[in-house]
Design an enzyme around this catalytic site. Structure first.
Site, short mmCIF file in Angstrom:
data_model
loop_
_atom_site.label_atom_id
_atom_site.label_comp_id
_atom_site.label_asym_id
_atom_site.label_seq_id
_atom_site.Cartn_x
_atom_site.Cartn_y
_atom_site.Cartn_z
N LYS A 190 -12.56 -0.45 5.75
CA LYS A 190 -12.75 -1.30 4.59
C LYS A 190 -13.89 -2.28 4.79
CE LYS A 190 -9.10 0.76 3.10
NZ LYS A 190 -9.18 1.80 2.06
N ILE A 210 -6.67 -5.15 8.04
CA ILE A 210 -7.85 -4.31 7.83
C ILE A 210 -8.82 -4.85 6.78
CG2 ILE A 210 -6.61 -2.24 8.56
CD1 ILE A 210 -6.61 -1.28 5.71
N TYR A 222 0.85 -1.20 0.00
CA TYR A 222 0.00 0.00 0.00
C TYR A 222 0.89 1.26 0.00
CZ TYR A 222 -2.80 3.54 2.63
OH TYR A 222 -3.42 4.68 3.08
N ASP A 242 -1.19 -6.11 9.54
CA ASP A 242 -2.27 -5.19 9.20
C ASP A 242 -3.39 -6.03 8.59
OD1 ASP A 242 -4.00 -3.45 7.85
OD2 ASP A 242 -2.42 -1.99 7.49
#
Lengths: 480, 446
Positions: free
Chosen positions: B276, B239, B152, B237
């Site tokens: 998200k 998410i 990302y 992470d």
């Protein structure tokens, strides 16, 4: 599940105590948390007077909310907006939010100045705003000057993760803690001697903990000073709407609008709704800068602390209601003035003096130096412990605000109802009178009348008197 | 009236003038193009379709339905615990009911295969704040975190900008579907050491952005073992964990730790967010879940700079503790994302475009390397520009995600309506047809 600590694996920032929670300031909080006062359930508990919250006008807010369900995207009336708002994470913030905040800031300053919505940058409360400004203006090792006494949170907010230093600018009770040019120069020179680069001056106007505002001459002198030294000026104006009596509040925004020589790129304002409106939970912090580069940088950094769009939407709605805002500001001032009055009168009755120039804020700056065994901070801390554990009030000792003179305490008065306030006052009266009674049990009323005029000296007499006080007097505990 | 003085500009900080905020990357030109000419079904049907934004818009109706039946106004009425208490609440521990609801929600997403203790949940304003905060706690300036590529683009800012920490990439490639290998991790570590950089941790995204795929259990085990051997942290992470198309395909690092009896878990920290999975990026709801007590305490204190609005905490506490709502939401959301994914994969296939096999997320990882003029980053950017200006869709070039193989692109499919997705697929189809025709008419020179 208990997991082993593995300290050497963490950063220096994490392993140090820059979080500031080892300060004695927090001891009072812990004591309160373990025995909090409640009018019904725990009437003998500790009354929280260390929390600068504004709880006086929630009825007005609650009324407004009841009549404006559309202000919430989570109601039947407002849910049409839900999607768009829930997705909105643009760090410019909702335009209507910025517009409403700019308008509100102007109104709070009596519309003597205007604010450009495009210079309004959000942040995670004033806490986040201060840290962000420090990140923008200074490198690790560089410093800000800050007049004492100042809000203890600055030590963490401006220094912890940024590596920036704070250098105190000393102010004294002899001139009501005014910020003098001389003190500014002294602090600046001290930094120079220590080879520390000063990047800016941080002022808090109205002041926490003093509850006073800066007069025009002082503000102008400050502006001249920062322009001469070519350093930034950060003005924390989070108590702007709490100025409840004359003289009127003068914002730095007014000064820079006047015919005064000033490099606007040096001037930045930190604002918030936590104190003026009583919304600390909503985390609405604002950076307003006259410097385009700072606006741009702070805006990018705001990604780390954006205001929830749900909250932006509600605040935009509320603060665009001109009639409501006008009424709220006026009523809030009235109620704060009333509280302040009742409190200072109550304290005066037992000869406790407060800073007489105070006309703002959610607290009083109380002078208990006369009650100290000796003019030291150890004595101040000892007295403070007595106040917490015996008198059962959590007040904040001046040393936690970096005050250079022992004996001053900050007492908050806007975070409780009228009844609790009366309880607090009666406890103070009892504490003071008990001491008076135990020292000179046969004194007449006429004598007690003169107590008001010369209190500090009389207390000194008691302390030095060869007559030993009765063991249950709190003052004994303070001395020992 | 202010007299402006000619002054040498006072310097801002080094952080302020650096470009680590990342906004000068070519990546943002696509956004600009979209902002200037945004597609709209009715009013601008030839505009640029935004496919570079990883947003989840497929399940809003479920949220709206919940809100109609559970109005916030009930919190504002007199007598109820009410607005006042909520507005005053700024305790950095966060609302207990909200933490409990989050822990329970995170457990549900993992099909109950891992347990979460609400007292280990630290609340932050979005995963953006959570990742930066963890970096401040786990590493000193000039230290490094190892991050598998492609990653990302926001990490460049979130992990590095104000912290002064570096990112050393763990190179992954298409030969094994971009999975992290032990060799790649060790190579990255050696590279850091050679540059005299101290490595403090590995940061993985699982499910991966931009790959749109979950990390296999065996790889997670390898990463944990690698971290243990080198005595470094692991940040996971997660998410997109609620956006896996089927619950059974996602393995959380929490499950691995539980299987190991939580031995050596104080080096593991999970980042989560509702941006998200619930499609609420505007609400700024992020969390750090750490198995390390000192990290939890420190993170909590640091969260003061980025607390979640109490108004939002209160709303979501109610929503996420509604068992019926959350179960239905998780199931339905997964289903709809899976359908979208199948729709786009099919559409791309008929255009002759292959994608990485994905099973999660709001995007797919598209292979356009056959179309490159030159197999270089420059060639990729040129192709990206022509897609932006001819096809009028904004997609994300692999180079913006630090992919070491040119020609891969991330395409988002959940931030638009189905009809809009159809339009996008049609345009891509025409574009590919046109290229075939061009190729036939002007064959490569021999």
């Amino acid at each position: 599940m208990v997991f082993k600590l593995n300290n050497h694996l963490l950063s220096m920032i994490a392993s140090g105590n820059g979080h500031g929670e080892d300060s004695p300031y927090f001891e009072g909080w812990k004591a309160y948390d373990s025995n909090p006062h409640h009018p019904m359930e725990n009437p003998n508990g500790i009354i929280q007077m260390g929390l600068a919250e504004n709880q006086l006008c929630f009825d007005l807010i609650q009324d407004w909310l009841k009549n404006n369900p559309k202000a919430s995207i989570c109601t039947h009336e407002g849910v049409n907006e839900f999607r768009e708002i829930a997705i909105f994470q643009d760090y410019h913030g909702l335009p209507e939010f910025r517009n409403a905040v700019a308008k509100f800031m102007a109104k709070v300053r009596g519309n003597k100045v205007t604010f450009d919505p495009d210079r309004v940058v959000m942040n995670g409360g004033a806490t986040g705003a201060h840290e962000t400004v420090a990140f923008c203006l200074a490198d690790p090792g560089e410093a800000f000057l800050v007049p004492t006494p100042y809000y203890p949170g600055f030590d963490r907010d401006l220094r912890w993760r940024t590596g920036v230093k704070l250098i105190p600018v000393v102010s004294e009770s002899s001139n009501n803690f005014k910020v003098t040019r001389e003190a500014l120069e002294n602090a600046y020179e001290m930094a120079k001697l220590d080879n520390i680069k000063v990047k800016g001056l941080l002022i808090n106007n109205p002041s926490n903990p003093l509850g006073t505002i800066l007069d025009r001459e002082t503000l102008r002198s400050i502006v001249r000073f920062i322009n001469e030294k070519n350093i930034h000026l950060v003005c924390d104006e989070i108590y702007a709407a709490t100025v409840f009596s004359q003289p009127e509040f003068i914002s730095i925004a007014e000064i820079v609008q006047e015919d005064i020589e000033c490099n606007l790129n040096l001037v930045h304002i930190v604002y918030s709704l936590s104190k003026d409106m009583g919304f600390p939970g909503l985390r609405v912090g604002i950076i307003y800068s006259y410097n385009d580069a700072v606006v741009s940088c702070a805006r990018k950094m705001s990604s780390f602390g954006l205001v929830s769009s749900q909250t932006q939407y509600m605040i935009a709605s509320m603060l665009s209601d001109d009639e409501f805002v006008g009424k709220f500001i006026r009523e809030s001032k009235t109620r704060l003035a009333a509280r302040h009055g009742v409190f200072t009168d109550g304290l005066a009755q037992v000869s406790i003096k407060c800073l007489k120039t105070s006309n703002a804020g959610l607290f009083l700056w109380m002078d208990l130096s006369g009650l100290l065994k000796e003019k030291t901070f150890e004595a101040e801390m000892a007295l403070w412990r007595v106040i917490i554990h015996e008198v059962k009030l959590n007040v904040s000792p001046g040393c936690s605000f970096h005050c250079t003179e022992p004996g001053w305490f900050r007492v908050c008065f806007a975070n409780m109802d009228d009844q609790t306030m009366q309880v607090a006052l009666s406890r103070i009266r009892t504490f003071v009178n008990k001491d008076v009674d135990t020292k000179k049990p046969k004194r007449t009323l006429r004598w007690q009348g003169s107590l008001k005029l010369s209190s500090p000296r009389i207390y000194d007499d008691f302390i030095n008197s060869p007559r030993s006080p009765l063991p249950q007097s709190p003052l004994v505990l303070a001395r020992n | 009236m202010v007299t402006e003085i000619e002054q040498p500009t006072v310097e801002l900080s080094k952080v302020a003038v650096s470009e680590t905020h990342g906004e000068d990357s070519p990546y943002f030109a696509g956004w600009k193009a979209h902002d200037e000419d945004p597609y709209d079904e009715s009013s601008n049907s030839s505009g640029v379709i935004q496919m570079g934004l990883a947003e989840n818009q497929v399940s809003f109706d479920l949220l709206e339905e919940y809100l109609e039946q559970n109005s916030e106004a009930s919190n504002w009425a007199e007598g109820a615990p009410g607005f006042r208490e909520n507005a005053l609440f700024q305790d950095y521990h966060g609302l207990k009911s909200f933490r409990q609801a989050m822990a329970s929600f995170m457990e549900k997403i993992r099909g109950g295969r891992a347990k979460f203790d609400p007292d280990r949940i630290v609340l932050t304003a979005g995963a953006t704040a959570a990742n930066e905060l963890l970096t401040f706690i786990l590493a000193d300036p000039d230290d490094a975190l190892l991050v598998p590529t492609p990653y990302y683009p926001g990490f460049d800012r979130d992990l590095r900008w104000r912290t002064g920490v570096k990112i050393v990439p763990i190179h992954c490639d298409s030969s094994n579907d971009f999975q992290v290998t032990l060799e790649a991790m060790e190579a990255a570590y050696r590279h850091a050491v050679a540059m005299n950089i101290k490595v403090r941790g590995v940061l993985i995204t699982n499910p991966s952005n931009p790959l749109g795929a979950t990390i296999q259990r065996s790889v997670l085990e390898e990463i944990l073992d690698f971290a243990k051997r080198n005595n470094i942290h692991v940040v996971s992470d997660e998410i997109y964990s609620g956006s896996t198309f089927s619950s059974s395909e996602f393995v959380s690092i929490a499950e691995i730790l539980e299987a190991r009896g939580y031995k050596d878990s104080e080096r593991v920290h999970i980042v989560y967010s509702l941006s998200k999975d619930l499609g609420l990026p505007g609400f700024r709801v992020g969390t750090i879940y750490s198995y390390n007590d000192k990290v939890v305490t420190t993170a909590r204190r640091m969260s003061s700079f980025s607390l979640i609005s109490s108004q939002t905490q209160h709303l979501l506490a109610s929503m996420l503790s509604d068992e019926k709502f959350t179960e239905n939401y998780i199931k339905t959301n997964r289903e709809r994302l899976r359908k979208r994914y199948e729709m786009i994969i099919q559409g791309l296939k008929t255009s002759g475009i292959e994608c990485l096999k994905g099973n999660a997320g709001l995007f797919c990882w598209m292979n356009l390397s056959p179309l490159l003029e030159t197999p270089t980053r420059k060639g990729e950017l040129a192709l990206w520009k022509s897609i932006l200006h001819e096809v009028k869709i904004n997609i994300s070039p692999g180079s913006s995600c630090h992919c070491s193989e040119p020609g891969w692109f991330r395409v988002c499919f959940a931030n638009m309506s189905e009809p809009t997705l159809e339009v996008a697929l049609k345009r891509i189809h025409s574009f590919m047809d046109q290229r075939k025709t061009d190729a036939i008419q002007s064959p490569p020179q021999l």
